[in-house]
Design an enzyme around this catalytic site. Structure first.
Site: not given
Lengths: 325, 255
Positions: B50-52
């Site tokens: 995930f980009e997070t």
């Protein structure tokens, strides 16, 4: 920069001291996680206006600040909050009605801009967004850029790789650094001096914190320094970046705080209904923000049962089987 | 034959695109379920990230956003945004990342708009904006695009080019200075479209049972080649069981 031993104060004092009309601010967290909501509600209660907000995908806090009329300029990558608001509702309205000035970047670009500010360089390069309208369409006018010394002269610059083809790249996008007047983050643990421990994803909180002139930290637990220094590898921000430490349990509510509590789907669904309409949104603010004197009173209005419902399970760090429809 | 919904076939078709060993850059919603399903069906060694900054999350429950605390549980590591996007820009790892993206508008080269309709400064409709989509579309070697099949969404020119597809054709990305790769497939509620090897223009690759190529064309703002189109194999019983029992038992996304 602050090396004092004890920076503990209440949220009213912290906001009053560091957030002024016209301040350039950034807030931590991501969509519905670890937004510094108690601080955001206090900004709204203190009626601070004309803020310039830097956001990547900060979600709920961004929408509430815009809805309450605190923001006049916004640099943003993403204004959405999961199924509760595929596009943040007050954000969408404010842009469609021409109520705020705004400029679009990407999430990576905003993170790099904070990083540039944090490490003290005027810009950083990336290969993201070449060929897109992120480069072509600017939200702030040339005039505004010239007049306001806190806005860079250009949104972005595309540059041929000055090292020729080194790194297999012909071009890069240069992104101007961000150095906010104040950043506000909500974390799991802090000590009185401001040594910080976050759990779970840190998003861009560390970069945002370090890029900023002043840093307000709200925390779930205010702990003894020994507890944090016994295991320092787990800490992310050294104390001298921190200017205010505010102890507010549930300070990210209604967004989540990993290992402490989940987001509150009931609150966020209710918020969506209020946010759809200007008059209803006023009612929302009157009841949940202006109508309570502090964050504890908001939690009282919401009620113990709901707070219990979102309590994190110790194994996974979130509320298992929470009804999130 | 097992009954299935459109969202279910879309998800299964996307899951089939994920290859074993792919690192999957996952957005929210249907793309998350597709990535979860792929791990159970055809790509057990694929990695969801995930980009997070969450890498290889266990996902015992379905996250509602890439920042959901559910993505943070039992990961390889929890990092942040500067790490996660750098993974895709990384010369060695980036090539193995596949992106899953959505949008409000798409053109024939797979360029996406998730920013606004109408004038940028005074839009008729404002959407969330890039988030990490433009970053992923810029960096990764292959991407899957989800979009509803509607005339107003398949347009000659996107109102705002948020995320780069093939830009203006075969050499578009190279001329702009982007890394190689680009969108490989577009999955809609009616069909699967791919991009011609020589021109990088979209063509109809497959249609769902019960839908005709003509109906698909009627729902697009531009013409595409339909001569290569075949009917798509519907989801199998096993694929549906995975979706319904392992990925989204609460029906948070599938409904």
């Amino acid at each position: 920069m602050n090396t004092e031993k004890d920076k503990v104060m209440d949220i009213k004092e912290a906001i009053k001291r560091f957030v002024k009309n016209g301040s350039h601010i950034s807030i931590g967290g991501f969509t519905l996680n670890r937004n510094p909501m108690a601080a955001v509600y206090e900004i709204i209660r203190q009626n601070i206006k004309n803020l310039h907000l830097y956001a990547h995908a900060n979600g709920q806090a961004v929408d509430e600040l815009i809805g309450a009329g605190c923001i006049s300029k916004l640099e943003i990558a993403y204004g959405g909050n999961a199924r509760f608001a595929p596009t943040c509702i007050r954000f969408k309205k404010a842009i469609q009605d021409g109520k705020i000035l705004f400029e679009d970047y990407t999430n990576y670009q905003m993170a790099l801009r904070f990083l540039a500010g944090a490490i003290g360089v005027p810009f950083l390069p990336t290969r993201s967004s070449l060929g897109t309208d992120i480069l072509n369409k600017w939200g702030f006018s040339k005039d505004l850029r010239k007049k306001d010394p806190k806005i860079p002269n250009k949104k972005v610059i595309v540059m041929n790789n000055p090292f020729d083809s080194w790194g297999d790249a012909s071009k890069v996008v240069l992104l101007p650094a961000i150095t906010p007047d104040v950043t506000i983050i909500h974390v799991q643990k802090a000590d009185k001096q401001g040594t910080i421990r976050m759990k779970g994803l840190t998003f861009a909180d560390v970069e945002q914190a370090k890029s900023s002139k002043y840093l307000i930290v709200t925390c779930e637990e205010l702990v003894e320094s020994d507890e944090l220094r016994d295991d320092p590898d787990q800490n992310q921000i050294p104390f001298f970046y921190v200017d205010a430490v505010v102890h507010i349990p549930y300070g990210a509510y209604p967004t989540a705080c990993y290992r402490y509590y989940d987001y509150d789907p009931i609150y966020l669904n209710e918020y969506r209904r209020y946010a759809q309409d200007d008059d209803l949104f006023k009612k929302y603010l009157d009841k949940f923000v202006y109508g309570v004197k502090d964050h504890q009173e908001l939690l009282n209005v919401v009620g113990k049962e709901r707070i219990e419902m979102i309590k994190a399970d110790p194994r996974t760090g979130y509320a298992i089987n929470l009804d999130r429809k | 034959m097992t009954e299935y919904t459109l969202r279910e076939i879309m998800t299964v078709v996307a899951a089939r695109e994920i290859k074993d060993g792919d690192i999957v850059f996952c957005g929210t919603g249907i793309s998350m379920i597709a990535a979860m399903a792929a791990k159970h069906i055809n790509a057990p060694n694929s990695v969801i990230f995930f980009e997070t900054g969450a890498i290889d999350s266990k996902l015992e429950e379905l996250p509602l956003t890439v920042a959901d605390p559910r993505v943070m549980y039992f990961t390889s590591m929890n990092g942040g945004l500067t790490d996660s996007f750098a993974t895709m820009q990384n010369k060695f790892i980036g090539k193995h990342v596949i992106g899953i993206l959505g949008a409000a508008q798409i053109d024939k080269f797979g360029n996406l708009n998730s920013t606004s309709i109408g004038d940028y400064l005074k839009p008729k409709a404002r959407f969330p904006g890039s988030g990490g989509a433009c970053d992923a579309a810029s960096f990764v070697n292959r991407s899957i695009i989800f979009i509803q099949h509607e005339k107003r969404k398949f347009v000659n020119k996107v109102d705002y080019l948020t995320s780069p597809g093939w830009l203006d054709g075969l050499d578009g990305r190279k001329k702009a200075g982007l890394p190689g790769g680009g969108p490989s497939v577009v999955i809609t509620n009616m069909a699967v479209m791919r991009f011609d090897e020589k021109t990088k223009e979209m063509y109809l690759s497959g249609y769902y049972p019960g839908i005709t190529p003509q109906k698909i064309l009627d729902n697009m703002g531009f013409e595409v080649d339909i001569s290569r189109a075949k009917e798509i194999k519907p989801p199998s019983h096993e694929e549906l069981i995975v979706l319904r029992e392992k990925c989204d038992p609460q029906r948070l996304i599938l409904d």
